[in-house]
Design an enzyme around this catalytic site. Structure first.
Site, PDB file in Angstrom:
ATOM      1  N   GLU A  66       0.469  -1.132  -0.187  1.00  0.00           N
ATOM      2  CA  GLU A  66      -0.593  -0.165  -0.340  1.00  0.00           C
ATOM      3  C   GLU A  66       1.052   1.246  -0.163  1.00  0.00           C
ATOM      4  OE1 GLU A  66      -2.240   2.607   3.361  1.00  0.00           O
ATOM      5  OE2 GLU A  66      -2.883   0.410   3.418  1.00  0.00           O
TER       6      GLU A  66
ATOM      7  N   CYS B 142      -3.291   7.210   5.302  1.00  0.00           N
ATOM      8  CA  CYS B 142      -3.034   7.124   4.207  1.00  0.00           C
ATOM      9  C   CYS B 142      -4.486   7.512   3.339  1.00  0.00           C
ATOM     10  CB  CYS B 142      -3.204   5.061   3.679  1.00  0.00           C
ATOM     11  SG  CYS B 142      -4.318   3.997   4.762  1.00  0.00           S
TER      12      CYS B 142
END
Length: 528
Positions: A263, A300
């Site tokens: 990620e 994020c």
């Protein structure tokens, strides 16, 4: 708190550099010494993990579930000691980390329940058809099986939930894969406490010792050795694009490439449709000022990009946003490096053509180090479309407002966006019917599309998708949050014409585990 590396469920002696943890808010060194790992420990950890794999993968599902629950219990018992240490090492406030502790234990119990129920293995049975013409069909039975030792990289922004016993470790252990954790250098003490909790859980539940190892490093060498080790079968990473791609490239250079589930960040665009911004300008401005600055913007899913059409409503939105941002105090960032990077990038972006600051925080805590001050910039859609640099993530309490002259230009700005973890649409219900093509485009750019909410906050549940098209992640088919994260660490295996007593219980006639299975194209729990 023991600062030694953990190899095969035990503390390992190593004659290497001694490491210290630092409080990012004060710059002071924290208690505890931690031993840097070496290549020999990497070899030992992965050899032990491989040996453990052959027994651990076949353990009864209830034993695996008990192990995961035991880890959750041991971590919960750490309580204030763990939360206080995590706060000292990350600068994150105690209430945030208390919530993260609950999320961490909750994830472990989620996977324990998933394993105990058992249907996640996706058992498929096509029984033999000996009379079929022109050729008989053999008996074929398929299920998901674990791939082997998994290397987990701890993340900087979640010292508990994406670290030693976070979602990656929980899902890998649930799948039947042993884990070797590479500790994040910002969380030495936090990791030591959690690693000790896992050792206790291994002992209490009688797990194979090699099912868990944990190694310290202050650079990149141990991580590189872990990724390229021939016994590693999968890698997980949450962090920057640069870091994720470095690991992916290392894995591809191996003689036997392995999957890296990386990620790598996202700017999480928020599109304000015209009616929504006209009717809710002030409310939306306050909501997004809070979301952009939550946790010093170190999520994020931080909304790093706002897109709207020029209008009186947008003018009101900007006025309220400026007022809200101005009174948000500075916050400690996770590390000196992250704070420095935020300061540099948020300053550099102002020099790009057409970019201007429209809101900034005026409250800086000069008594603490590594402080971030919120900043909102603005640019025209035309300049945004021309400049790829404006579409890069700035990790921290920053967002860029893109202003289009009309809806057509707004859609052109959306067209140049790359893959995202989230896309949010702020809209009045009645106006959505006029944007079918736009909605279709947006679903192709993200793993999660949100209506009238904020992207910060990721629910840990079966339906969650935390992963999106490149470069948000390198494989958009998978999630790193929620119970289906387990699918990263398994592969299908089919058994053809095997005797009943030799089959795994998941595939035997009579369904001894009482799980859902697809038998001759019918989903059933039948015991026939």
């Amino acid at each position: 708190m023991n600062g030694k590396n953990i190899v095969a469920g035990a503390y390992a002696e190593v004659n290497e550099k001694s490491l210290k943890a630092v409080n990012p808010a004060t710059g002071l060194t924290l208690d505890g010494e931690f031993s840097k790992a070496n290549k020999s420990l990497v070899d030992e950890a992965l050899a032990a993990a491989t040996t453990a794999f052959y027994s651990y993968k076949s353990l009864n599902k209830d034993l695996k579930a008990a192990f995961l629950n035991a880890i959750a219990d041991e971590i919960a018992h750490l309580g204030e000691e763990l939360v206080n240490r995590a706060s000292a090492e990350s600068g994150l406030p105690l209430p945030r980390l208390q919530g993260e502790l609950g999320r961490t234990t909750g994830q472990l119990r989620l996977f324990a329940n998933l394993v105990s129920e058992g249907s996640w293995v996706d058992a498929i049975i096509d029984t033999a058809l000996p009379e079929r013409q022109p050729l008989p069909r053999p008996d074929i039975r398929r299920m998901l099986v674990p791939v082997g030792p998994v290397v987990v990289f701890g993340a900087s922004n979640f010292p508990l939930a994406f670290s030693v016993a976070g979602g990656d470790t929980a899902s890998a252990l649930a799948s039947g894969c042993p884990v070797v954790v590479k500790v994040h250098p910002a969380h030495y003490g936090t990791s030591a406490l959690v690693g000790g909790a896992i050792i206790k859980a291994v002992d209490k539940t009688g797990m194979p010792k090699g099912v868990f190892s944990m190694l310290y490093d202050d650079g990149y060498s141990i991580g590189a050795n872990l990724v390229q080790h021939p016994l590693t079968r999968a890698v997980t990473f949450t962090g920057s694009y640069k870091g994720g791609m470095a690991l992916i490239n290392l894995a591809q250079q191996r003689e036997q490439p392995v999957p890296v589930f990386a990620e790598m960040g996202s700017i999480n665009p928020v599109i304000f449709l015209p009616q929504a911004i006209e009717k809710q300008a002030a409310e939306l401005a306050k909501k997004y000022a809070a979301s952009i600055t939550l946790g010093a913007g170190q999520f994020c899913t931080n909304p790093g990009l706002l897109l709207a059409v020029q209008s009186p409503g947008l003018d009101n939105f900007k006025i309220v946003l400026k007022e809200a941002i101005a009174v948000i105090p500075s916050a400690t960032m996770l590390t000196e490096g992250i704070a420095g990077n935020y300061g540099q990038l948020s300053a550099e972006i102002i020099n790009e053509a057409g970019v201007e600051v429209i809101a900034s925080s005026n409250l800086n805590n000069n008594e603490l180090k590594n402080q971030s001050q919120a900043k909102i910039a603005q640019v025209s859609a035309a300049d945004f479309i021309k400049n790829p640099k404006l579409r890069e993530e700035i990790f921290g309490p920053y967002s860029l407002l893109v202003v289009a002259d009309d809806v057509a230009e707004l859609e052109k700005a959306i067209d140049v966006l790359e893959g995202q973890l989230t896309v949010t649409l702020m809209a009045e219900k009645q106006e959505l019917q006029h944007y079918e093509v736009l909605l279709s485009k947006l679903t192709g750019k993200t793993g999660r599309i949100i209506l009238n909410g904020v992207p910060t906050g990721v629910e840990v549940c079966a339906a969650m998708q935390h992963g999106g098209p490149f470069p948000a992640t390198n494989d958009s088919r998978f999630t790193s949050v929620g119970s289906t994260a387990i699918n990263r660490f398994v592969r299908p295996l089919a058994y053809q014409d095997w005797e009943q007593e030799l089959l795994p219980d998941e595939l035997k006639d009579g369904n001894p585990l009482n799980i859902f299975r697809t038998v001759n194209q019918k989903l059933t729990k039948s015991h026939e």
